[in-house]
Scaffold this motif. Structure first.
Motif, mmCIF file in Angstrom:
data_model
loop_
_atom_site.group_PDB
_atom_site.id
_atom_site.type_symbol
_atom_site.label_atom_id
_atom_site.label_comp_id
_atom_site.label_asym_id
_atom_site.label_seq_id
_atom_site.Cartn_x
_atom_site.Cartn_y
_atom_site.Cartn_z
ATOM 1 N N TYR A 31 25.906 1.513 4.123
ATOM 2 C CA TYR A 31 27.363 1.415 3.533
ATOM 3 C C TYR A 31 27.061 1.066 1.991
ATOM 4 N N TRP A 32 26.330 0.015 1.728
ATOM 5 C CA TRP A 32 25.869 -0.206 0.463
ATOM 6 C C TRP A 32 25.356 0.680 -0.353
ATOM 7 N N ARG A 33 24.207 1.740 0.184
ATOM 8 C CA ARG A 33 23.829 2.783 -0.432
ATOM 9 C C ARG A 33 24.903 3.815 -0.822
ATOM 10 N N TRP A 34 25.571 3.796 0.281
ATOM 11 C CA TRP A 34 26.691 4.934 0.328
ATOM 12 C C TRP A 34 27.611 4.710 -1.054
ATOM 13 N N GLN A 35 28.167 3.346 -1.151
ATOM 14 C CA GLN A 35 28.979 2.907 -2.081
ATOM 15 C C GLN A 35 28.276 3.021 -3.649
ATOM 16 N N PRO A 104 21.229 9.104 -7.130
ATOM 17 C CA PRO A 104 21.823 8.286 -6.052
ATOM 18 C C PRO A 104 21.821 8.856 -4.818
ATOM 19 N N TRP A 105 21.829 10.181 -4.515
ATOM 20 C CA TRP A 105 21.768 10.750 -3.371
ATOM 21 C C TRP A 105 20.652 10.777 -2.656
ATOM 22 N N LEU A 106 19.399 10.280 -3.187
ATOM 23 C CA LEU A 106 18.201 10.076 -2.511
ATOM 24 C C LEU A 106 18.301 8.611 -1.827
ATOM 25 N N LEU A 107 19.089 7.849 -2.233
ATOM 26 C CA LEU A 107 19.401 6.549 -1.684
ATOM 27 C C LEU A 107 19.685 6.767 -0.117
ATOM 28 N N LEU A 108 20.353 7.904 0.201
ATOM 29 C CA LEU A 108 20.818 8.152 1.507
ATOM 30 C C LEU A 108 19.945 8.940 2.384
ATOM 31 N N MET A 109 18.631 9.267 1.787
ATOM 32 C CA MET A 109 17.709 9.893 2.681
ATOM 33 C C MET A 109 17.238 9.013 3.780
ATOM 34 N N PRO A 110 16.880 9.705 4.614
ATOM 35 C CA PRO A 110 16.117 8.974 5.923
ATOM 36 C C PRO A 110 14.579 8.649 5.430
ATOM 37 N N ASP A 111 13.999 9.132 4.527
ATOM 38 C CA ASP A 111 12.531 8.995 4.127
ATOM 39 C C ASP A 111 12.547 7.768 3.144
#
Length: 135
Positions: A31-35, A104-111
């Motif tokens: 959630y914090w990464r998404w925010q 910022p979208w790299l923060l949501l990657m599974p890797d």
């Protein structure tokens, strides 16, 4: 009544804190990464959607450094460099675009290495902002 985006951000961060306190650490981290991804992407989008031609022609770093209200310890040097070596200012604008619109979208990657790259780029931008007073 206050209508500042900061109020909403604090409220949203509180939700992440509640999730964490209830034991949902993985969900709260996501959630914090998404925010953070939304906040940084919004900041980047605002720059390029504001109809300010300096962001489109890559001269924004020069103008922003020239007019900063609270100059940081390296503000004058950064301004001087963008004035005498315009490529550095163009690079700064391009880096800002990458750090705010893509990283910022790299923060949501599974890797995990992708997340570290996103964090590194975002952190580097924030350190540069702090050193130049380019708030």
């Amino acid at each position: 009544s206050s209508n500042h985006a900061l109020d909403t951000n604090v409220l949203e961060a509180s939700l992440g804190s509640m999730l964490h306190a209830l034991g949902a650490q993985s969900l709260s981290a996501w959630y914090w990464r998404w925010q953070l991804a939304r906040l940084l992407t919004g900041a980047g989008a605002l720059k390029f959607l504001s109809c300010d031609a300096s962001w489109g022609n890559m001269s924004a770093a020069h103008w922003v450094l020239q007019s900063t209200i609270f100059p940081g310890p390296l503000a004058w040097h950064a301004y001087w460099l963008t004035q005498h070596v315009p490529f550095l200012g163009h690079f700064g604008v391009a880096f800002t675009a990458v750090a705010e619109l893509l990283a910022p979208w790299l923060l949501l990657m599974p890797d995990k290495s992708c997340r570290y790259l996103g964090l590194g780029l975002s952190t580097l931008l924030q350190v540069a902002i702090g050193l130049t007073g380019n708030y």
